[in-house]
Enzyme design. Structure first.
Site, PDB file in Angstrom:
ATOM      1  N   ALA A   1      70.177  74.510  60.970  1.00  0.00           N
ATOM      2  CA  ALA A   1      70.371  73.150  60.456  1.00  0.00           C
ATOM      3  C   ALA A   1      69.054  72.379  60.406  1.00  0.00           C
ATOM      4  CB  ALA A   1      71.376  72.398  61.326  1.00  0.00           C
TER       5      ALA A   1
ATOM      6  N   SER B   1      59.106  78.775  59.676  1.00  0.00           N
ATOM      7  CA  SER B   1      58.672  78.946  58.289  1.00  0.00           C
ATOM      8  C   SER B   1      57.213  79.387  58.249  1.00  0.00           C
ATOM      9  CB  SER B   1      58.820  77.599  57.576  1.00  0.00           C
ATOM     10  OG  SER B   1      58.160  77.611  56.340  1.00  0.00           O
TER      11      SER B   1
ATOM     12  N   TYR C   1      57.663  68.023  56.831  1.00  0.00           N
ATOM     13  CA  TYR C   1      58.588  69.151  57.010  1.00  0.00           C
ATOM     14  C   TYR C   1      57.911  70.270  57.813  1.00  0.00           C
ATOM     15  CZ  TYR C   1      60.962  73.527  56.098  1.00  0.00           C
ATOM     16  OH  TYR C   1      61.550  74.758  56.277  1.00  0.00           O
TER      17      TYR C   1
ATOM     18  N   LYS D   1      65.000  70.342  54.431  1.00  0.00           N
ATOM     19  CA  LYS D   1      63.977  71.355  54.094  1.00  0.00           C
ATOM     20  C   LYS D   1      63.152  71.085  52.841  1.00  0.00           C
ATOM     21  CE  LYS D   1      66.825  74.204  51.157  1.00  0.00           C
ATOM     22  NZ  LYS D   1      67.139  75.510  50.634  1.00  0.00           N
TER      23      LYS D   1
ATOM     24  N   LYS E   1      58.425  71.785  61.937  1.00  0.00           N
ATOM     25  CA  LYS E   1      58.628  73.175  62.392  1.00  0.00           C
ATOM     26  C   LYS E   1      57.598  73.534  63.472  1.00  0.00           C
ATOM     27  CE  LYS E   1      62.036  74.289  59.598  1.00  0.00           C
ATOM     28  NZ  LYS E   1      63.388  74.537  60.098  1.00  0.00           N
TER      29      LYS E   1
ATOM     30  N   ASP F   1      50.265  72.857  47.286  1.00  0.00           N
ATOM     31  CA  ASP F   1      50.451  74.306  47.095  1.00  0.00           C
ATOM     32  C   ASP F   1      49.203  75.080  47.517  1.00  0.00           C
ATOM     33  OD1 ASP F   1      53.059  74.484  46.224  1.00  0.00           O
ATOM     34  OD2 ASP F   1      52.562  74.511  44.086  1.00  0.00           O
TER      35      ASP F   1
ATOM     36  N   ASP G   1      50.765  69.232  44.224  1.00  0.00           N
ATOM     37  CA  ASP G   1      50.117  68.836  45.486  1.00  0.00           C
ATOM     38  C   ASP G   1      50.601  69.686  46.649  1.00  0.00           C
ATOM     39  OD1 ASP G   1      48.523  66.906  44.554  1.00  0.00           O
ATOM     40  OD2 ASP G   1      49.667  65.198  45.360  1.00  0.00           O
TER      41      ASP G   1
HETATM   42  P1  NAD Z   1      70.088  74.684  53.506  1.00  0.00           P
HETATM   43  O1  NAD Z   1      69.812  73.243  53.247  1.00  0.00           O
HETATM   44  O2  NAD Z   1      70.861  75.437  52.494  1.00  0.00           O
HETATM   45  O3  NAD Z   1      70.817  74.842  54.921  1.00  0.00           O
HETATM   46  C1  NAD Z   1      70.644  73.929  55.977  1.00  0.00           C
HETATM   47  C2  NAD Z   1      72.030  73.536  56.436  1.00  0.00           C
HETATM   48  O4  NAD Z   1      71.928  72.639  57.544  1.00  0.00           O
HETATM   49  C3  NAD Z   1      72.850  72.817  55.359  1.00  0.00           C
HETATM   50  O5  NAD Z   1      74.100  73.435  55.263  1.00  0.00           O
HETATM   51  C4  NAD Z   1      72.962  71.371  55.862  1.00  0.00           C
HETATM   52  O6  NAD Z   1      74.168  70.786  55.466  1.00  0.00           O
HETATM   53  C5  NAD Z   1      72.860  71.578  57.372  1.00  0.00           C
HETATM   54  N1  NAD Z   1      72.313  70.449  58.138  1.00  0.00           N
HETATM   55  C6  NAD Z   1      71.169  69.761  57.917  1.00  0.00           C
HETATM   56  N2  NAD Z   1      70.995  68.825  58.859  1.00  0.00           N
HETATM   57  C7  NAD Z   1      72.042  68.929  59.720  1.00  0.00           C
HETATM   58  C8  NAD Z   1      72.417  68.239  60.909  1.00  0.00           C
HETATM   59  N3  NAD Z   1      71.706  67.213  61.367  1.00  0.00           N
HETATM   60  N4  NAD Z   1      73.545  68.617  61.549  1.00  0.00           N
HETATM   61  C9  NAD Z   1      74.305  69.636  61.053  1.00  0.00           C
HETATM   62  N5  NAD Z   1      74.005  70.307  59.933  1.00  0.00           N
HETATM   63  C10 NAD Z   1      72.891  69.961  59.270  1.00  0.00           C
HETATM   64  O7  NAD Z   1      68.693  75.381  53.792  1.00  0.00           O
HETATM   65  P2  NAD Z   1      68.329  76.928  53.948  1.00  0.00           P
HETATM   66  O8  NAD Z   1      67.449  77.286  52.828  1.00  0.00           O
HETATM   67  O9  NAD Z   1      69.542  77.729  54.200  1.00  0.00           O
HETATM   68  O10 NAD Z   1      67.414  76.838  55.242  1.00  0.00           O
HETATM   69  C11 NAD Z   1      67.915  77.137  56.525  1.00  0.00           C
HETATM   70  C12 NAD Z   1      66.798  76.977  57.522  1.00  0.00           C
HETATM   71  O11 NAD Z   1      65.724  77.829  57.184  1.00  0.00           O
HETATM   72  C13 NAD Z   1      66.199  75.569  57.603  1.00  0.00           C
HETATM   73  O12 NAD Z   1      65.878  75.296  58.944  1.00  0.00           O
HETATM   74  C14 NAD Z   1      64.940  75.680  56.782  1.00  0.00           C
HETATM   75  O13 NAD Z   1      63.968  74.741  57.194  1.00  0.00           O
HETATM   76  C15 NAD Z   1      64.509  77.088  57.108  1.00  0.00           C
HETATM   77  N6  NAD Z   1      63.648  77.697  56.084  1.00  0.00           N
HETATM   78  C16 NAD Z   1      64.089  77.750  54.792  1.00  0.00           C
HETATM   79  C17 NAD Z   1      63.287  78.310  53.813  1.00  0.00           C
HETATM   80  C18 NAD Z   1      63.718  78.331  52.369  1.00  0.00           C
HETATM   81  O14 NAD Z   1      62.860  78.457  51.503  1.00  0.00           O
HETATM   82  N7  NAD Z   1      65.005  78.249  52.051  1.00  0.00           N
HETATM   83  C19 NAD Z   1      62.039  78.852  54.172  1.00  0.00           C
HETATM   84  C20 NAD Z   1      61.623  78.789  55.505  1.00  0.00           C
HETATM   85  C21 NAD Z   1      62.459  78.206  56.456  1.00  0.00           C
HETATM   86  C1  WQD Z   2      56.733  79.139  44.733  1.00  0.00           C
HETATM   87  C2  WQD Z   2      55.619  79.177  43.691  1.00  0.00           C
HETATM   88  C3  WQD Z   2      54.826  77.003  43.022  1.00  0.00           C
HETATM   89  C4  WQD Z   2      58.504  75.676  41.097  1.00  0.00           C
HETATM   90  C5  WQD Z   2      58.518  76.362  49.747  1.00  0.00           C
HETATM   91  C6  WQD Z   2      58.145  75.541  50.953  1.00  0.00           C
HETATM   92  C7  WQD Z   2      58.003  76.424  52.165  1.00  0.00           C
HETATM   93  C8  WQD Z   2      59.255  77.279  52.364  1.00  0.00           C
HETATM   94  C9  WQD Z   2      59.648  77.999  51.111  1.00  0.00           C
HETATM   95  C10 WQD Z   2      60.749  76.150  53.863  1.00  0.00           C
HETATM   96  C11 WQD Z   2      54.525  78.153  43.965  1.00  0.00           C
HETATM   97  C12 WQD Z   2      55.486  77.721  41.858  1.00  0.00           C
HETATM   98  C13 WQD Z   2      57.565  76.430  41.761  1.00  0.00           C
HETATM   99  C14 WQD Z   2      58.294  75.386  39.721  1.00  0.00           C
HETATM  100  C15 WQD Z   2      56.243  76.647  39.805  1.00  0.00           C
HETATM  101  N1  WQD Z   2      60.382  76.457  52.687  1.00  0.00           N
HETATM  102  N2  WQD Z   2      56.464  76.906  41.132  1.00  0.00           N
HETATM  103  N3  WQD Z   2      57.169  75.903  39.135  1.00  0.00           N
HETATM  104  O1  WQD Z   2      56.190  76.166  47.683  1.00  0.00           O
HETATM  105  O2  WQD Z   2      55.876  78.632  48.213  1.00  0.00           O
HETATM  106  O3  WQD Z   2      57.467  77.299  49.519  1.00  0.00           O
HETATM  107  O4  WQD Z   2      59.729  77.074  50.006  1.00  0.00           O
HETATM  108  O5  WQD Z   2      60.227  76.385  54.900  1.00  0.00           O
HETATM  109  O6  WQD Z   2      57.760  75.614  53.267  1.00  0.00           O
HETATM  110  O7  WQD Z   2      56.915  74.873  50.695  1.00  0.00           O
HETATM  111  O8  WQD Z   2      58.036  77.842  47.220  1.00  0.00           O
HETATM  112  O9  WQD Z   2      59.604  78.257  45.353  1.00  0.00           O
HETATM  113  O10 WQD Z   2      58.615  75.937  45.633  1.00  0.00           O
HETATM  114  O11 WQD Z   2      57.155  77.797  44.873  1.00  0.00           O
HETATM  115  O12 WQD Z   2      55.253  77.066  39.224  1.00  0.00           O
HETATM  116  O13 WQD Z   2      59.079  74.679  39.085  1.00  0.00           O
HETATM  117  O14 WQD Z   2      56.178  78.811  42.418  1.00  0.00           O
HETATM  118  O15 WQD Z   2      53.692  76.301  42.597  1.00  0.00           O
HETATM  119  O16 WQD Z   2      53.317  78.751  43.583  1.00  0.00           O
HETATM  120  P1  WQD Z   2      56.752  77.436  48.116  1.00  0.00           P
HETATM  121  P2  WQD Z   2      58.453  77.411  45.750  1.00  0.00           P
END
Ligand code: NAD
Ligand code: WQD
Length: 338
Positions: free
Chosen positions: A81, A124, A149, A84, A153, A295, A293
Site C-alpha cells: 500500500a 523501488s 515518492y 506511487k 521509499k 528521468d 524532468d
Molecule cells: P497500485 O496503486 O496499483 O497499488 C497500491 C495499492 O495500495 C492500491 O490498491 C491502493 O488503493 C492501496 N493504498 C494506497 N494507500 C493506501 C492506504 N493508506 N491504506 C490502504 N491501502 C492503500 O500500485 P502498484 O503498482 O501495485 O505498486 C505497489 C507497490 O509497489 C507500491 O508500494 C509502489 O510504490 C511499489 N512500486 C511500484 C512500481 C511500479 O512501477 N508499479 C515500481 C516500484 C515500486
Molecule cells: C519508462 C521510460 C520515460 C511515458 C517509474 C518511476 C519509478 C518506478 C517505476 C515506482 C522512461 C519513457 C514514458 C511516456 C515515454 N515506480 N516514457 N513516454 O520513469 O522508469 O519509472 O515507474 O517505484 O520510481 O519513476 O517508468 O514507465 O514512466 O518510463 O517516453 O509517455 O519511458 O521517459 O524513459 P520510469 P515509466
C-alpha cells in the site's frame, strides 16, 4: 496462519495475491481502494477458485489494524500500500510522506503490538538516486532521490533497518522493483491506471486500442544507443513470484535485507515500441518530445543477489510482457471500470 497483503487490490498486489492463493496460502487483503477496484479481487477469486478475505481500510487507521490483527491469525505482512505517482508526489509531498511513511510506521507499530514480526516491503529502484553506477547493486548506498515518492521509499527502508537492529525478532526484506509491466496471462487482471497513464507500457497499450492518438517519447538525445532512455522491465508475474520466494526466505534469515527484483537488462523506449508492435500487430504512432524532468538516461539491475539468496530469477521475456499487456488491454479496454 494467514498473510496480510496491504494494497492487495492494486496492480502488483493483485497478481501477488493470486500467486499466494494458487500455492495454497491464506490471504487477508487490506486496501482503502484509493487506486484500485474490488473487481480485481473478484477476478482473482474466479481465476484461483479461492478467495482472499478483504478488509476495506487504511494502513493509517490504528483501530482498523488492531481489529484486523485480533480477527485473523496473521504471521507475515507484504506491504504494497502506497501512493506511487512520481510527478504527483512533487506537487503533494505531504500527502506522500503521510500516506507512505506515516502509514508504514502505523503498520509496523501495530504489528509489534500484535507480535507479528515478518515483513516484506515494496521498495523501488528509484532509491538508488541519480548517481549510482549501473547496473545497480544492493551494496551501493541508497539516497540522492529526486522526488518525494522516491525519498519516501528511502526513508521507509531506513526505518526498517533501524527497527530490525533494535528488535531482533523483526525480520524484513525490502524488494527493490525495477519497471513492472505486463499482466496475468488470462488477461483478466492487469494494470488499470486512472486517467492518462504516466508509465510507458500502459500508454502504448492505450494508443494501440485507440484511446490516445500517439505516444510522446520523452527525449531522443540521451547518451544511449538509440538516444532514448533504457529501463529494466520486469513481468508482473515474475515480480509476484519474487514475493513468494522472499516470504520463504524470511524463515531462513534475520534482520534487514534488500534485494533487486529486475531482469538485469535494459530496453530503450524505441525497442519497447517495436516489441509491442510485433506482439500486437498494431502500429504505434509516436513523436520525439522534450525530456521529462527527473528521468535518468539508463539503468538496470544486477539481479545476482536475489538469484543467489532467494533462488529467484525472471523467466518471462519482453515478448511475453507485450503479449500479456495487449491481451489485458484488449479484453478490458476500460480497465475494471467497464
Ligand atoms: P497500485 O496503486 O496499483 O497499488 C497500491 C495499492 O495500495 C492500491 O490498491 C491502493 O488503493 C492501496 N493504498 C494506497 N494507500 C493506501 C492506504 N493508506 N491504506 C490502504 N491501502 C492503500 O500500485 P502498484 O503498482 O501495485 O505498486 C505497489 C507497490 O509497489 C507500491 O508500494 C509502489 O510504490 C511499489 N512500486 C511500484 C512500481 C511500479 O512501477 N508499479 C515500481 C516500484 C515500486
Ligand atoms: C519508462 C521510460 C520515460 C511515458 C517509474 C518511476 C519509478 C518506478 C517505476 C515506482 C522512461 C519513457 C514514458 C511516456 C515515454 N515506480 N516514457 N513516454 O520513469 O522508469 O519509472 O515507474 O517505484 O520510481 O519513476 O517508468 O514507465 O514512466 O518510463 O517516453 O509517455 O519511458 O521517459 O524513459 P520510469 P515509466
Amino acid at each position: 496462519m494467514a498473510i496480510l497483503v496491504t494494497g492487495g487490490a492494486g496492480y502488483i498486489g493483485s497478481h501477488t495475491v493470486l500467486a499466494l492463493l494458487q500455492r495454497g496460502d491464506d490471504v487477508v487483503v487490506l486496501d482503502n481502494l484509493c487506486n484500485a477496484s474490488p473487481e480485481a479481487l473478484e477476478r482473482v477469486a474466479k481465476l484461483t477458485g479461492r478467495r482472499a478475505e478483504f478488509v476495506e481500510g487504511d494502513i493509517r487507521d490504528r483501530a482498523c489494524l488492531q481489529a484486523l490483527f485480533a480477527k485473523y491469525p496473521i504471521t507475515d505482512v507484504i506491504h504494497f500500500a502506497a501512493l506511487k505517482a512520481v510527478g504527483e508526489s512533487t506537487r503533494m509531498p505531504l500527502e506522500y510522506y503521510e500516506n507512505n511513511v506515516s502509514g508504514t510506521l502505523s503498520l509496523i507499530e501495530e504489528m509489534r503490538h500484535a507480535g507479528i514480526w515478518n515483513f516484506i516491503f515494496s521498495s523501488s529502484a528509484t532509491v538508488y538516486g541519480a548517481n549510482a553506477p549501473v547496473p545497480y547493486v544492493e551494496t551501493t548506498p541508497i539516497g540522492g532521490t529526486t522526488s518525494p515518492y522516491g525519498t519516501s521509499k528511502v526513508m521507509i527502508e531506513q526505518v526498517l533497518q533501524d527497527f530490525a537492529k533494535a528488535e531482533p525478532q523483526f525480520t524484513t526484506i525490502a524488494l527493490r522493483y525495477f519497471n513492472p509491466v505486463g499482466a496475468h496471462p488470462s488477461g483478466d487482471i492487469g494494470e488499470d491506471p486512472s486517467g492518462i497513464p504516466n508509465n510507458l507500457l500502459p500508454y502504448i497499450a492505450q494508443v494501440a486500442i485507440g484511446k490516445l492518438p500517439q505516444l510522446g517519447v520523452f527525449g531522443g538525445d540521451y547518451p544511449t544507443p538509440d538516444g532514448t532512455c533504457q529501463r529494466d522491465y520486469i513481468h508482473v508475474m515474475d515480480l509476484a513470484e519474487g514475493h513468494l520466494k522472499a516470504l520463504d526466505h524470511l524463515k531462513n534469515t534475520q534482520g534487514y535485507r534488500a534485494y533487486n527484483l529486475g531482469a538485469g537488462k535494459g530496453y530503450s523506449v524505441l525497442e519497447m515500441i517495436r516489441a509491442f508492435e510485433l506482439a500486437s500487430g498494431c502500429t504505434i504512432p509516436f513523436e520525439i518530445k522534450p525530456r521529462r524532468d527527473g528521468d535518468l538516461a539508463a539503468f538496470w539491475a544486477d539481479p545476482a543477489l536475489a538469484a543467489k539468496e532467494l533462488a529467484w530469477t525472471v523467466s518471462r521475456g519482453i515478448d511475453e510482457m507485450m503479449v500479456d499487456t495487449w491481451r489485458w488491454q484488449q479484453k478490458n479496454p476500460n480497465g475494471y471500470g467497464q
